[in-house]
Scaffold this motif. Sequence first.
Motif, PDB file in Angstrom:
ATOM      1  N   UNK A 554       0.822  -1.205   0.000  1.00 52.63           N
ATOM      2  CA  UNK A 554       0.000   0.000   0.000  1.00 52.63           C
ATOM      3  C   UNK A 554       0.861   1.263   0.000  1.00 52.63           C
ATOM      4  N   UNK A 555       2.001   1.218   0.688  1.00 53.31           N
ATOM      5  CA  UNK A 555       2.893   2.373   0.724  1.00 53.31           C
ATOM      6  C   UNK A 555       3.498   2.635  -0.654  1.00 53.31           C
ATOM      7  N   UNK A 556       3.890   1.586  -1.360  1.00 57.37           N
ATOM      8  CA  UNK A 556       4.438   1.745  -2.714  1.00 57.37           C
ATOM      9  C   UNK A 556       3.393   2.335  -3.654  1.00 57.37           C
ATOM     10  N   UNK A 557       2.166   1.862  -3.510  1.00 57.88           N
ATOM     11  CA  UNK A 557       1.075   2.373  -4.337  1.00 57.88           C
ATOM     12  C   UNK A 557       0.800   3.846  -4.013  1.00 57.88           C
ATOM     13  N   UNK A 558       0.801   4.184  -2.718  1.00 57.01           N
ATOM     14  CA  UNK A 558       0.554   5.571  -2.310  1.00 57.01           C
ATOM     15  C   UNK A 558       1.653   6.498  -2.812  1.00 57.01           C
ATOM     16  N   UNK A 559       2.903   6.021  -2.792  1.00 55.46           N
ATOM     17  CA  UNK A 559       3.999   6.854  -3.299  1.00 55.46           C
ATOM     18  C   UNK A 559       3.835   7.104  -4.796  1.00 55.46           C
ATOM     19  N   UNK A 560       3.442   6.073  -5.522  1.00 54.21           N
ATOM     20  CA  UNK A 560       3.256   6.228  -6.973  1.00 54.21           C
ATOM     21  C   UNK A 560       2.147   7.243  -7.263  1.00 54.21           C
ATOM     22  N   UNK A 561       1.064   7.173  -6.500  1.00 56.95           N
ATOM     23  CA  UNK A 561      -0.030   8.131  -6.675  1.00 56.95           C
ATOM     24  C   UNK A 561       0.412   9.541  -6.292  1.00 56.95           C
ATOM     25  N   UNK A 562       1.230   9.639  -5.240  1.00 55.44           N
ATOM     26  CA  UNK A 562       1.695  10.955  -4.791  1.00 55.44           C
ATOM     27  C   UNK A 562       2.562  11.623  -5.853  1.00 55.44           C
ATOM     28  N   UNK A 563       3.430  10.862  -6.503  1.00 54.25           N
ATOM     29  CA  UNK A 563       4.314  11.435  -7.517  1.00 54.25           C
ATOM     30  C   UNK A 563       3.522  11.912  -8.735  1.00 54.25           C
ATOM     31  N   UNK A 564       2.355  11.332  -8.943  1.00 52.79           N
ATOM     32  CA  UNK A 564       1.538  11.713 -10.096  1.00 52.79           C
ATOM     33  C   UNK A 564       0.538  12.821  -9.775  1.00 52.79           C
ATOM     34  N   UNK A 565       0.383  13.159  -8.487  1.00 50.93           N
ATOM     35  CA  UNK A 565      -0.608  14.162  -8.100  1.00 50.93           C
ATOM     36  C   UNK A 565      -0.012  15.559  -8.095  1.00 50.93           C
ATOM     37  N   UNK A 566      -0.880  16.560  -8.202  1.00 51.96           N
ATOM     38  CA  UNK A 566      -0.430  17.952  -8.262  1.00 51.96           C
ATOM     39  C   UNK A 566       0.277  18.380  -6.986  1.00 51.96           C
ATOM     40  N   UNK A 567      -0.213  17.960  -5.845  1.00 48.20           N
ATOM     41  CA  UNK A 567       0.383  18.350  -4.568  1.00 48.20           C
ATOM     42  C   UNK A 567       1.456  17.416  -4.070  1.00 48.20           C
ATOM     43  N   UNK A 568       1.789  16.395  -4.862  1.00 40.70           N
ATOM     44  CA  UNK A 568       2.816  15.400  -4.493  1.00 40.70           C
ATOM     45  C   UNK A 568       2.510  14.722  -3.171  1.00 40.70           C
ATOM     46  N   UNK A 569       1.226  14.554  -2.873  1.00 38.64           N
ATOM     47  CA  UNK A 569       0.829  13.878  -1.628  1.00 38.64           C
ATOM     48  C   UNK A 569      -0.412  13.043  -1.875  1.00 38.64           C
ATOM     49  N   UNK A 570      -0.373  11.799  -1.396  1.00 41.78           N
ATOM     50  CA  UNK A 570      -1.534  10.922  -1.511  1.00 41.78           C
ATOM     51  C   UNK A 570      -1.717  10.192  -0.192  1.00 41.78           C
TER      52      UNK A 570
END
Length: 587
Positions: A554-570
């Motif tokens: 889940x942490x790896x998935x959250x990091x991937x989503x964070x890098x793709x988001x505008x605020x760099x946080x997921x």
Amino acid sequence: MQNCLNQELRRLLTEETITTLFQPIVNIERKSVFGYEALSRGPSASSLHGAQLLFETAERCGLTSELDGLCLRTAARSWSGQGTRLKLFVNVSPAKLMPPEFRPAHLQELLETNRLKPSDIVIELSERYPTVDPSELLKTLSWLKKQGFLIAIDDLGSGYSGLKLWSELKPDFVKIDRHFIRDIQDDLVKREFLRSVVDLSDRLGCRLIAEGVETEAEFRVVAGLGISLVQGFLFGRPKQIATACLNPLGVQPSPTIKVSREETAGSLISQIEPITSDSTLQHAWERLQSEPSTFSLPVVDNGRPLGLLHKWRVLETFSTPYGRALYEKRQVTQMLSSDALIVDYNTPLDEVSQRLIDDDAHYLKQHFVVTHNDRYVGLGSTRMLLKQITARKIETARYANPLTLLPGNVPIQKALAARTEEGLPFILVYFDINMFKPLNDLLGYRVGDQVILLLADLLLEFFHGDGDFLGHIGGDDFVVISPSPLAISNAKALQAQFVDQTRRFYTDTVLQNGFVESEDRGGHINRFPLVSLAAGIVQVGPDDQRTADQISDAASYAKKRAKASAGSCFIDSPSPPHAISPMAKVH
């Protein structure tokens, strides 16, 4: 030997490998940290690690000014990375403040480079060192005060002209030398001296700082005399991260998480059958002779420990003429060591070790009593404690990241598994630097390493509470496991600080453009944004049924989503195991 020290000093100056440590100065009345003193050290493996030898060698080599300059630059750079507006106390030798050494332009450049204000800085001038030209020194100090700097006289009572300088300069602070604080509760002369200094400071409108407060007894006397600012081991030892212990002020620490049994006093106990207070010394001696490996007997009444009976003490008494005949019928309380250290079963090993070190006894205790709910459960061995702590440090060093020295992959997995087994809530944050490769390509690996070290320092600054775990997966990937409900807000604040502080690595042209040009993975020149920080956050609730591997996914998935988001946080909320996308583990 002297030549070796001289060469080592020149190497440290050339490579600029001085480290800055920070020791807190606390405000008794406000129950808060007032500021920190910057203290310089050489590398831990260097013969010039200690401050005294370091500066003595510089003085013998005529390199005091060069060392002072390096220490000031290192302190300013380290302090700017702490992200606080508390006062920074810095030690400056009088020679550094005299012409031609003192250059206002260099000082201004140092402040601007590290985004510091004169009002943030307290210049400590030690009275241990004589001043060749007091009038020139006073001119410089007066100019510094006009610019907004605060001035402190350090080590009052230890040297040459403290009272004279006090009267001429009218400093903002006067620091009382440790000599007058040590064991002040037992020394009437020291108390009267301090009382007169307090009266003088009140009349002159100056604030006193008591240095070297190490015990509760010293603290009570100092506070009772009306000194509101104190510094010493009781409130914190010098550390690279500016932290303080406010427990003596009545400020409670943040809640701790449960520690696994392998890391507590419970892992050290031996089941030594206790004796009672009405047992005779003859009975105790017979026990000790029949059990050769037992060197202390716990004395317990109704389950509650009273102390320890040491084998050496009984042997010493029985070995004297008529000693046995005189004492063997007496109760064990005649030779009871009532100062035995008593710790709870769940006390962490580091805390047990610290309590043994802090003990006022003149010898290191071989054993300590372990209790559970205040009732005796066994004896702990100091030897076993040291073996376990040493083994743990060896394992930590074995798997530590060589650049940041933070725990690496194996300790991260163990920490995550331990947290899930405890069944307590925690937050896992997976940090990753965005656009790190273009920065590396543009500025080189040396700057890249500095950026990674900056992130490690920020992590230590924002996540230093009880139960916080920091790990360096490798490269520019880091992990934080925290029980604190403030972990998410701290992570977001850290992201902002990282962006702010990394801008100093770029040139003005790059900052104006807002991008760097570098090869992409296809070998083509492209434009890339400046570095920022992604934070993938996983919340683990008290009833979360996910395994450590699933939380890692889940942490790896959250990091991937964070890098793709505008605020760099997921932020990934608690979810059942089957809802997790299978991703690569954190390893």
